[in-house]
Design a protein around this motif. Sequence first.
Motif, PDB file in Angstrom:
ATOM      1  N   UNK A 109       0.783  -1.221   0.020  1.00 16.29           N
ATOM      2  CA  UNK A 109       0.100   0.094   0.133  1.00 16.29           C
ATOM      3  C   UNK A 109       0.868   1.250  -0.078  1.00 16.29           C
ATOM      4  N   UNK A 110       0.154   2.293  -0.136  1.00 12.11           N
ATOM      5  CA  UNK A 110       0.811   3.742   0.030  1.00 12.11           C
ATOM      6  C   UNK A 110       1.395   3.778   1.416  1.00 12.11           C
ATOM      7  N   UNK A 111       2.225   4.644   1.636  1.00 13.61           N
ATOM      8  CA  UNK A 111       2.977   5.447   2.753  1.00 13.61           C
ATOM      9  C   UNK A 111       2.139   6.495   3.375  1.00 13.61           C
ATOM     10  N   UNK A 112       1.483   7.297   2.551  1.00 14.27           N
ATOM     11  CA  UNK A 112       0.817   8.485   3.001  1.00 14.27           C
ATOM     12  C   UNK A 112       1.513   9.349   3.818  1.00 14.27           C
ATOM     13  N   UNK A 113       1.146   9.754   4.995  1.00 13.30           N
ATOM     14  CA  UNK A 113       1.955  10.557   5.813  1.00 13.30           C
ATOM     15  C   UNK A 113       3.288   9.947   6.519  1.00 13.30           C
ATOM     16  N   UNK A 114       3.459   8.388   6.218  1.00 16.16           N
ATOM     17  CA  UNK A 114       4.579   8.043   6.864  1.00 16.16           C
ATOM     18  C   UNK A 114       5.838   8.649   6.203  1.00 16.16           C
ATOM     19  N   UNK A 115       6.831   8.474   6.583  1.00 14.86           N
ATOM     20  CA  UNK A 115       8.216   8.853   5.818  1.00 14.86           C
ATOM     21  C   UNK A 115       8.694   7.862   4.826  1.00 14.86           C
ATOM     22  N   UNK A 116       8.082   6.937   4.697  1.00 15.33           N
ATOM     23  CA  UNK A 116       8.279   5.787   3.593  1.00 15.33           C
ATOM     24  C   UNK A 116       7.339   5.927   2.483  1.00 15.33           C
ATOM     25  N   UNK A 117       7.631   5.590   1.551  1.00 15.76           N
ATOM     26  CA  UNK A 117       6.795   5.487   0.271  1.00 15.76           C
ATOM     27  C   UNK A 117       5.838   4.757   0.280  1.00 15.76           C
ATOM     28  N   UNK A 118       6.174   3.651   0.674  1.00 11.73           N
ATOM     29  CA  UNK A 118       5.154   2.306   0.718  1.00 11.73           C
ATOM     30  C   UNK A 118       5.294   1.508   2.124  1.00 11.73           C
ATOM     31  N   UNK A 119       4.256   0.729   2.399  1.00 12.85           N
ATOM     32  CA  UNK A 119       4.151  -0.126   3.285  1.00 12.85           C
ATOM     33  C   UNK A 119       3.863  -1.364   2.655  1.00 12.85           C
ATOM     34  N   UNK A 120       4.676  -2.450   3.195  1.00 14.03           N
ATOM     35  CA  UNK A 120       4.405  -3.901   2.584  1.00 14.03           C
ATOM     36  C   UNK A 120       3.763  -4.652   3.944  1.00 14.03           C
ATOM     37  N   UNK A 121       2.505  -5.126   3.865  1.00 14.99           N
ATOM     38  CA  UNK A 121       1.947  -5.735   4.998  1.00 14.99           C
ATOM     39  C   UNK A 121       2.074  -7.375   4.766  1.00 14.99           C
ATOM     40  N   UNK A 122       2.288  -7.912   5.799  1.00 14.67           N
ATOM     41  CA  UNK A 122       2.291  -9.576   5.802  1.00 14.67           C
ATOM     42  C   UNK A 122       1.694 -10.100   7.062  1.00 14.67           C
ATOM     43  N   UNK A 123       1.292 -11.365   6.771  1.00 16.33           N
ATOM     44  CA  UNK A 123       0.395 -12.036   7.881  1.00 16.33           C
ATOM     45  C   UNK A 123       1.345 -13.226   8.436  1.00 16.33           C
TER      46      UNK A 123
END
Length: 308
Positions: A109-123
């Motif tokens: 997903x996008x990073x939005x207000x985070x410093x990173x450009x993307x977030x990778x989610x895992x389970x």
Amino acid sequence: MRAPAGAVIGAVTRWSEVPHAPLTDYTGKAAPLHAYPVFTYDDAINNRFAIWQGDITTLEVDVITNTSDETLTECNAVSERIMSTAGPDLKEEIITRAHECRTGEAVVTGGYSLRSRHVVHTVSPKYLAKYHSAAENSLHNCYKNVLHAAGELGARSLALCVVNTPRRNFPPDVAAHVALRTIRRYLEQNLAPHLVILTSNCGAELAPFTALAGLYFPRSAPEAEAARWAVQPGGAAGEPIHPERRIRIIHNPHSHTTLADDDTTCDEEMAAEAAAAFARACSPDTQRLLPSPVNSAQPRRHVHDADQ
């Protein structure tokens, strides 16, 4: 709006700069598990890896990792911090696009207000001792898929959280072996991301990784040599390797006597005898002797591959 400047990755100590503890000499005390070092000393790879304690959302990296559940809405220390810092846009994307993630997989997903450009989610999988091999393989897939997702995004730096949360019940040392081995094999075979930072806000959570990292990222030739007594090599991608399970067929399954060699396989005579017994049980004459079902009106359940 991005968050204000945080921890600059240039200030993060690389693993190659961390001094190793005094080595234990096992020579003459026990036989090594491996004839030669499995993970050799490589300063270039050690310079691409770091273990850092702190808030993952404060790192100035291209991609950060979130560990969650299948709906990406689990509340744990990592996910709550990421969701809070990213703002409502991240949660809106997850809901409106109906993002879901199976165990061992990864979703970007996008990073939005985070410093990173993307977030990778895992389970992360849940750990049960009875099914430990499946859980370890799934955890390996978590780290592998996150690393490959970051590489496909062209990320130069990745902040990798400890995927197995306490509620997943993973033994800390087992999880550390899986994670470190997977990261090492990935860095050997891929150029991006250039830097992988394994991070946690909890020092106790990072302790097993710091203690075992020398096995997979030796900082000298003697440390690589000493790792022969403890390292778990895994497969080509770092996946766990478990001893092959064998099914043994004996003449009398109700007998409590054991064969001298448990690893022997049944011979052709035993296989023919078992096949003949099965054929007799399935013959029409035998089927007529079987009692009819108690409730013949009960609908039949269709089993698909996914259910199996």
